[in-house]
Motif scaffolding. Structure first.
Motif, short mmCIF file in Angstrom:
data_model
loop_
_atom_site.label_atom_id
_atom_site.label_comp_id
_atom_site.label_asym_id
_atom_site.label_seq_id
_atom_site.Cartn_x
_atom_site.Cartn_y
_atom_site.Cartn_z
N TYR A 129 -5.59 75.14 0.62
CA TYR A 129 -4.35 74.50 -0.32
C TYR A 129 -4.37 74.66 -1.83
O TYR A 129 -3.58 74.46 -2.29
CB TYR A 129 -4.19 73.01 0.13
N ASN A 130 -5.25 75.10 -2.22
CA ASN A 130 -5.36 75.44 -3.47
C ASN A 130 -5.09 77.07 -3.87
O ASN A 130 -4.53 77.35 -4.84
CB ASN A 130 -6.99 75.62 -4.22
N LYS A 187 3.83 78.00 -1.25
CA LYS A 187 4.58 77.08 -0.57
C LYS A 187 5.54 77.91 0.40
O LYS A 187 5.99 78.96 -0.08
CB LYS A 187 5.51 76.27 -1.45
N ASP A 247 9.96 71.71 -2.61
CA ASP A 247 8.88 71.38 -3.31
C ASP A 247 8.11 69.90 -3.24
O ASP A 247 6.92 69.92 -3.04
CB ASP A 247 9.08 71.42 -5.17
N GLN A 248 9.20 68.95 -2.96
CA GLN A 248 8.44 67.67 -2.70
C GLN A 248 7.69 67.70 -1.44
O GLN A 248 6.69 66.97 -1.38
CB GLN A 248 9.48 66.69 -2.94
N TRP A 290 6.37 69.88 0.55
CA TRP A 290 5.25 70.48 0.43
C TRP A 290 4.11 70.00 -0.45
O TRP A 290 3.02 69.75 0.08
CB TRP A 290 5.64 72.06 -0.08
N GLN A 291 4.39 69.20 -1.54
CA GLN A 291 3.37 68.65 -2.58
C GLN A 291 2.81 67.44 -1.88
O GLN A 291 1.72 67.23 -1.62
CB GLN A 291 3.98 68.02 -3.76
N ASN A 292 3.80 66.56 -0.83
CA ASN A 292 3.29 65.33 -0.24
C ASN A 292 2.31 65.88 0.83
O ASN A 292 1.29 65.25 1.04
CB ASN A 292 4.59 64.70 0.26
N TYR A 293 2.60 66.89 1.53
CA TYR A 293 1.98 67.42 2.57
C TYR A 293 0.44 68.00 2.16
O TYR A 293 -0.54 67.67 2.73
CB TYR A 293 2.73 68.64 3.36
N VAL A 294 0.42 68.61 1.20
CA VAL A 294 -0.74 69.46 0.64
C VAL A 294 -1.76 67.98 0.05
O VAL A 294 -2.88 68.16 0.43
CB VAL A 294 -0.46 70.38 -0.53
N ASN A 295 -1.06 67.11 -0.87
CA ASN A 295 -1.92 66.02 -1.14
C ASN A 295 -2.49 65.18 0.00
O ASN A 295 -3.56 64.68 -0.19
CB ASN A 295 -0.99 65.07 -1.89
N PHE A 306 -5.34 61.87 -4.30
CA PHE A 306 -4.47 62.49 -3.81
C PHE A 306 -3.46 61.63 -2.90
O PHE A 306 -2.40 62.19 -2.72
CB PHE A 306 -5.07 63.93 -3.04
#
Length: 299
Positions: A189-190, A194, A200-201, A203-208, A241
């Motif tokens: 995930y680094n 995406k 974007d939101q 994806w960011q929530n999922y990655v976090n 996270f």
């Protein structure tokens, strides 16, 4: 002369093992398409023309495949499997492949698993079974295929599979394996881009969330292994996270408290246990309170 030609023609057909009538039926079946060919093959299972009828049927399926019409491939191959030969490897493979790409994941897993051990198809079926079983929620069945696929892949190419492998081994309390996959999840995930269809939101929530779980597992593995200096760092990363998951945070307070205690940081350990004990409704609130009371009595 015409009679002689007809006689020789008929004699030639008989010599090849089929009659003029049978040949005419074959020609009609070819013109009739997949259903007519299926009926012909069923009606003439021992005919020398069967192999040609099968070949014509395979041409039709290939046409669907070349056109990317996976639902038609599935429909046609299932007709063959249900009516002619349920163990025909090529048809099973095509059924599995096109079932997956038409999002009929249960069928993809069913047909793919039947021929997985065939060396001609194993490499093609591994990703189908890894992701197919995952799609239908059969995570345990997915794990062997996912592990095999991801063992030779860059973590970012397995970003969708690695979290479930990690969680599976954590649930088994196999912390060594769980943490090895947690490291790969963080790396994946680094690096992974995406997907275009995800906001974007989202994806960011999922990655976090996946990173938070990965660091939680790293913290727990460090505690189970007695590597106390690594415990707090990982649980704090987990909280960074996802600062809203109370269960995960309360677990962090418990193991951070134990780590500080083992590092002789008694006051700091009491603080961690006190914070955890106040997180009512979480599984670690009571254990934190009990550990806090032990420390009070000991000091």
């Amino acid at each position: 002369m015409a009679v002689l030609v007809l006689f020789l023609s008929t004699f030639g057909l008989l010599a090849q093992g089929y009659t003029q009538t049978e040949y005419n039926e074959y020609q009609m079946a070819v013109k009739g398409g997949e259903d007519a060919l299926i009926e012909y093959i069923k009606a003439h299972p021992n005919s020398p023309l069967k192999q040609y009828a099968v070949g014509e049927f395979e041409k039709i399926v290939k046409g669907y495949m070349d056109a990317g019409d996976h639902p038609k491939v599935v429909s046609a191959t299932e007709k063959y499997l249900n009516n002619i030969d349920s163990e025909e490897v090529k048809m099973l493979f095509l059924a599995a492949w096109s079932s997956f790409y038409s999002q009929q994941y249960a069928k993809a897993c069913k047909y793919g698993a039947e021929i997985y051990d065939n060396p001609d198809y194993t490499v093609h079926l591994t990703p189908i079974l890894a992701r197919g079983f995952q799609q239908i929620g059969e995570i345990k069945s997915s794990i062997p295929y996912a592990e095999k696929l991801c063992s030779d892949a860059d973590p970012k190419d397995c970003y969708d599979l690695l979290p479930n492998i990690m969680k599976y081994y954590a649930a088994q309390k196999d912390w060594r394996k769980a943490v090895s996959y947690a490291d790969q999840v963080i790396q994946a995930y680094n690096e992974v881009a995406k997907p275009a269809q995800v906001s974007d939101q989202e994806w960011q929530n999922y990655v976090n969330e996946e990173k938070s779980i990965a660091y939680q597992i790293k913290g727990r593995e460090a505690a189970e292994s007695g590597r106390w200096k690594s415990v707090e760092k990982n649980y704090l990363n987990s909280r960074k996270f996802n600062p809203k998951d109370k269960v995960r945070i309360s677990e962090g307070y418990f193991y951070i408290g134990r780590a500080r205690w083992n590092l002789k940081q008694i006051d700091d350990a009491m603080e961690a246990f006190a914070r955890g004990s106040k997180m009512s409704g979480t599984p670690y609130a009571k254990p934190c309170r009990q550990e806090l009371e032990k420390l009070y009595r000991a000091t």
